[in-house]
Design an enzyme around this catalytic site. Sequence first.
Site, PDB file in Angstrom:
ATOM      1  N   CYS A  14     -38.949 -26.627  11.557  1.00  0.00           N
ATOM      2  CA  CYS A  14     -38.563 -27.695  12.418  1.00  0.00           C
ATOM      3  C   CYS A  14     -37.641 -28.564  12.163  1.00  0.00           C
ATOM      4  O   CYS A  14     -37.094 -29.224  12.928  1.00  0.00           O
ATOM      5  CB  CYS A  14     -39.833 -28.784  12.087  1.00  0.00           C
ATOM      6  N   CYS A  44     -39.451 -21.983  16.200  1.00  0.00           N
ATOM      7  CA  CYS A  44     -40.869 -22.334  16.287  1.00  0.00           C
ATOM      8  C   CYS A  44     -41.505 -21.108  16.237  1.00  0.00           C
ATOM      9  O   CYS A  44     -42.379 -20.792  17.044  1.00  0.00           O
ATOM     10  CB  CYS A  44     -41.105 -23.088  17.505  1.00  0.00           C
ATOM     11  N   TYR A  94     -47.718   2.016  24.655  1.00  0.00           N
ATOM     12  CA  TYR A  94     -48.055   1.389  25.750  1.00  0.00           C
ATOM     13  C   TYR A  94     -47.186   2.257  27.216  1.00  0.00           C
ATOM     14  O   TYR A  94     -46.495   1.394  27.750  1.00  0.00           O
ATOM     15  CB  TYR A  94     -47.629  -0.018  26.066  1.00  0.00           C
ATOM     16  N   GLU A 132     -37.291  -6.820  29.118  1.00  0.00           N
ATOM     17  CA  GLU A 132     -38.234  -7.535  28.956  1.00  0.00           C
ATOM     18  C   GLU A 132     -39.908  -6.548  28.945  1.00  0.00           C
ATOM     19  O   GLU A 132     -40.732  -7.083  28.258  1.00  0.00           O
ATOM     20  CB  GLU A 132     -38.546  -8.578  30.154  1.00  0.00           C
ATOM     21  N   ASP A 187     -43.988 -16.691  28.129  1.00  0.00           N
ATOM     22  CA  ASP A 187     -44.596 -15.750  27.402  1.00  0.00           C
ATOM     23  C   ASP A 187     -45.250 -16.427  26.084  1.00  0.00           C
ATOM     24  O   ASP A 187     -45.349 -17.385  25.948  1.00  0.00           O
ATOM     25  CB  ASP A 187     -43.478 -14.543  27.023  1.00  0.00           C
ATOM     26  N   CYS A 199     -41.416 -33.710  19.470  1.00  0.00           N
ATOM     27  CA  CYS A 199     -42.691 -32.916  19.453  1.00  0.00           C
ATOM     28  C   CYS A 199     -43.567 -33.791  18.818  1.00  0.00           C
ATOM     29  O   CYS A 199     -43.498 -34.311  17.562  1.00  0.00           O
ATOM     30  CB  CYS A 199     -42.152 -31.632  18.470  1.00  0.00           C
ATOM     31  N   TYR A 248     -44.625 -13.528  34.266  1.00  0.00           N
ATOM     32  CA  TYR A 248     -43.572 -13.538  33.431  1.00  0.00           C
ATOM     33  C   TYR A 248     -42.368 -12.952  33.580  1.00  0.00           C
ATOM     34  O   TYR A 248     -41.209 -13.248  33.636  1.00  0.00           O
ATOM     35  CB  TYR A 248     -44.141 -13.287  31.839  1.00  0.00           C
TER      36      TYR A 248
END
Length: 346
Positions: free
Chosen positions: A198, A190, A80, A35, A136, A207, A118
């Site tokens: 869709c 999505c 990072y 993660e 997230d 939806c 998260y």
Amino acid sequence: MLNEIVQPLISWYRQNKRILPWRDQKNAYYTWVSEIMLQQTRVEAVKPYFLRFIGELPDVKALAECPEEKLMKLWEGLGYYNRVRNMKNAAQTVVSEYSGILPASYEELLALKGIGSYTAGAIASIAYDIPVPAVDGNVLRVFSRITEDRQDIMKQSVRRQVEEKLLEIMPKEAPGDFNQALMELGAVVCVPNGPARCTECPIAEFCRAYHHGTVDELPVKAPKKKRTIENRTVFVIQDGERTAIHKRPEEGLLAGLYELPNIEEHLNKKEITQYCKEIGLMPIHIKKLPAAKHIFSHIEWQMIGYDIRVDELEKTNNKKYLFIHPEEIQNEYPIPSAFEKYMKLI
């Protein structure tokens, strides 16, 4: 309406989920590592990094004891770097306070360095079956479209609202699958870039954005602030056997990593020659290299480079440079991906 998405979503996930190395077993450490790596990075890109990292550091204790430069080398290319420093800090806490096992408590996970709501939710639900949400960007996008919510998803208040609503419908028997189903749906159906698929969505009938034709308008995000542009000249200085590298300061951007020598301006060949003389080098050959660009979260480096061949690197009076064989750089010295284009030329 939200209650009705739970079972179709879980069924779809169990039949269609991607095979990923961190999904092989319920392992809190694997979930944690994956993660953190997946923040800002695509799944396919993360796979080899994850396998290399786990191969070298198979558990929390190994991470806690890993030397700094080896840790940075294992993380090289993901960017990072403070994230992996925070992981080591958290691992040391887990070793000292929890006998090397990540705590099976959302609150205690959240208290660890570098673990936000998260990541704590992902570890707690996936590894320990604790019914807490893991929200997230994928989940925020899916939720905003299902509910046709036009609030700015970048606001923390909106994220908290989503967490609260998902907590209400969280299935106690399968919280990990539910959270991963929402993430997976956002990643492969999505989607954030390009048209949403869709017709493949297991919950399209629930939806609102799909029924009202507003899928492409959602989610709503406030525009990002403009990045600061920095011009840089990168020097690939070699004497035929060794290459000059330099260690960055221990604080600030890319703290403690190694880099090719560079300065914060664009220089021409005449200025490069003068610069070399100032540091005690006599260039035999100077060749301009292709331009490169690297984008950080708040800064953009626009780089030009020069291939500089010199007689003997050790004659330089610039004591901050190290003169290292390329194989040794590749194996032992963590170089940020910002310099990737120029490192390939060595």
